[in-house]
Design an enzyme around this catalytic site. Structure first.
Site, PDB file in Angstrom:
ATOM      1  N   HIS A  20      26.035  -8.016  24.169  1.00  0.00           N
ATOM      2  CA  HIS A  20      25.735  -7.919  22.736  1.00  0.00           C
ATOM      3  C   HIS A  20      26.030  -6.492  22.311  1.00  0.00           C
ATOM      4  CE1 HIS A  20      22.845  -9.017  19.207  1.00  0.00           C
ATOM      5  NE2 HIS A  20      23.735  -8.088  18.833  1.00  0.00           N
ATOM      6  N   HIS A  22      28.653  -4.559  19.354  1.00  0.00           N
ATOM      7  CA  HIS A  22      29.659  -4.653  18.287  1.00  0.00           C
ATOM      8  C   HIS A  22      30.664  -3.525  18.485  1.00  0.00           C
ATOM      9  CE1 HIS A  22      27.191  -7.508  15.881  1.00  0.00           C
ATOM     10  NE2 HIS A  22      26.238  -6.934  16.599  1.00  0.00           N
ATOM     11  N   GLU A 207      16.497 -11.670  13.702  1.00  0.00           N
ATOM     12  CA  GLU A 207      16.059 -10.298  13.404  1.00  0.00           C
ATOM     13  C   GLU A 207      15.183 -10.316  12.157  1.00  0.00           C
ATOM     14  OE1 GLU A 207      20.263  -8.725  13.404  1.00  0.00           O
ATOM     15  OE2 GLU A 207      19.268  -6.977  14.266  1.00  0.00           O
ATOM     16  N   ASP A 286      23.750  -3.581  21.326  1.00  0.00           N
ATOM     17  CA  ASP A 286      24.000  -3.858  19.900  1.00  0.00           C
ATOM     18  C   ASP A 286      25.020  -2.886  19.302  1.00  0.00           C
ATOM     19  OD1 ASP A 286      23.747  -5.507  17.727  1.00  0.00           O
ATOM     20  OD2 ASP A 286      21.764  -4.838  17.124  1.00  0.00           O
TER      21      ASP A 286
HETATM   22  N1  ADE Z   1      26.213  -6.142  12.855  1.00  0.00           N
HETATM   23  C1  ADE Z   1      26.138  -5.090  13.663  1.00  0.00           C
HETATM   24  N2  ADE Z   1      24.902  -4.993  14.190  1.00  0.00           N
HETATM   25  C2  ADE Z   1      24.186  -6.028  13.701  1.00  0.00           C
HETATM   26  C3  ADE Z   1      22.858  -6.473  13.870  1.00  0.00           C
HETATM   27  N3  ADE Z   1      21.986  -5.835  14.659  1.00  0.00           N
HETATM   28  N4  ADE Z   1      22.465  -7.568  13.197  1.00  0.00           N
HETATM   29  C4  ADE Z   1      23.314  -8.207  12.397  1.00  0.00           C
HETATM   30  N5  ADE Z   1      24.580  -7.823  12.210  1.00  0.00           N
HETATM   31  C5  ADE Z   1      25.024  -6.745  12.852  1.00  0.00           C
HETATM   32 ZN    ZN Z   2      24.277  -7.461  16.978  1.00  0.00          ZN
END
Ligand code: ADE
Ligand code: ZN
Length: 346
Positions: A20, A22, A207, A286
């Site tokens: 996970h 990005h 989230e 993340d």
């Molecule tokens: N894009 C990048 N990080 C994210 C996250 N934590 N939640 C949703 N979209 C994202």
């Molecule tokens: Zn994410």
């Protein structure tokens, strides 16, 4: 930064997977500045890291979108991808499955084929240099709606059929971005297209949403992995389903504190309860560069917050491998590297 103790040093070297992450969230602050200058993108500050404190997920997303906007041509994507993997490899990441979220770029006229080819070029160079492997997950951006998501997946599937460069590296689809005011089950048509093409399926949920919304997503979209999933334990039925079906959750503990503010402190995170309940809850970054993080430090922070020792962190690393989309022989190779890793000196 605090000096590393023996456990933190060993966890840095422990072979780890990040499921996970990005790719845009790995952009070094220096690269943000250089790409912004090259592409004429105005930044509100000369020091992007000044922007990296967030009071909510949606506030974070505004910064994420600014960082994304510095990516304009194929070379920019290649540079980003190369730096993402060379940076993570320095902290013991041996395999990653990275999201890229191109809706904003496609709406601005960039071509998906060029984005994927650029990412692939950078990843191939970094893989050759580091030995760390990286596959891609094309994420739909919920700020652009389900129809844009479906079109992204259709285009991706078409490019894969045409063997467009780098598209074999894209092994799955997901969705990310805001959860507020969004019914994620409306992305079902996009997931149907992805499933029919043999792509793997994941999605961000939990989230800013409830266990009921997470359960509805799993049901309607057929997700085989769940990104974040913070409220899963609130539903005994959902928990039992995810335990029984061994549906992995890619948890990002520090992100849940500093980005989505689900918890005040890492010590309050539900990760220990998730794992104790038998959920396949893994540890991931993340957006490491946007939250001053790397996976070595995340493992050390988790160990410290929950009082976990070497053996428990090795279990976390092994669960990451199980949750990955590698094939069984690749998983076996990585497991062997993890169990051979040297623990902290006593
Ligand atoms: N894009 C990048 N990080 C994210 C996250 N934590 N939640 C949703 N979209 C994202
Ligand atoms: Zn994410």
């Amino acid at each position: 930064m605090r000096p590393m103790d023996g456990l933190a040093r060993a966890l840095e070297a422990l072979p780890k997977v990040d499921l996970h992450c990005h790719v845009e969230g790995t952009m070094r602050p220096t690269t943000v500045v250089e790409l912004a200058r090259k592409n004429g993108v105005p930044l509100p500050t000369a020091e992007p890291a000044d922007l990296y404190t967030y009071s909510s997920l949606d506030e974070f997303l505004a910064v994420f979108w600014l960082v994304q906007s510095t990516l304009v041509d194929r070379d920019d994507w290649a540079r980003l991808a190369y730096e993402a993997v060379t940076d993570s490899a320095r902290h013991g990441v041996v395999h990653q499955e990275c999201f890229f979220t191109p809706a904003r770029h496609l709406a601005g006229g960039q071509r998906l084929a060029a984005i994927v080819a650029g990412l692939d070029e950078g990843l191939a160079a970094a893989e050759a240099e580091t030995g760390t492997t990286c596959r891609l997950i094309a994420d739909m951006d919920r700020a652009f709606g389900p129809e844009a998501g479906r079109q992204l997946v259709e285009e991706l599937v078409g490019l894969r059929s045409a063997r467009s460069p780098g598209t074999d590296r894209v092994i799955g689809v997901g969705m990310d971005s805001t959860e507020l005011g969004v019914d994620s089950t409306t992305y079902a048509p996009a997931y149907d297209v992805a499933r029919a093409a043999g792509l793997r399926l994941t999605g961000h949920q939990g989230e800013n949403s409830t266990a009921q919304q997470v359960a509805a997503c799993l049901d309607a979209l057929g997700l085989e992995r769940l990104d974040h999933g913070v409220p899963v334990l609130d539903s005994a039925v959902l928990t039992a389903q995810m335990v029984d079906e061994r549906i992995p959750i890619t948890v990002c503990p520090t992100s849940n504190v500093v980005i989505a503010h689900c918890f005040d402190r890492l010590e309050d995170h539900v990760l220990p309860r998730m794992r104790a309940a038998g959920l396949l809850a893994t540890v991931n970054t993340d957006d490491p560069a946007l939250s001053d993080l790397d996976l070595g430090r995340e493992y050390a922070a988790v160990a410290e917050a929950f009082g976990w020792g070497w053996n428990q962190m090795v279990e976390v690393a092994l669960d990451g491998i199980e949750a990955s989309w590698l094939d069984e022989s690749e998983k076996a190779d990585l497991r062997a590297r993890v169990v051979m890793a040297e623990g902290p000196r006593v």
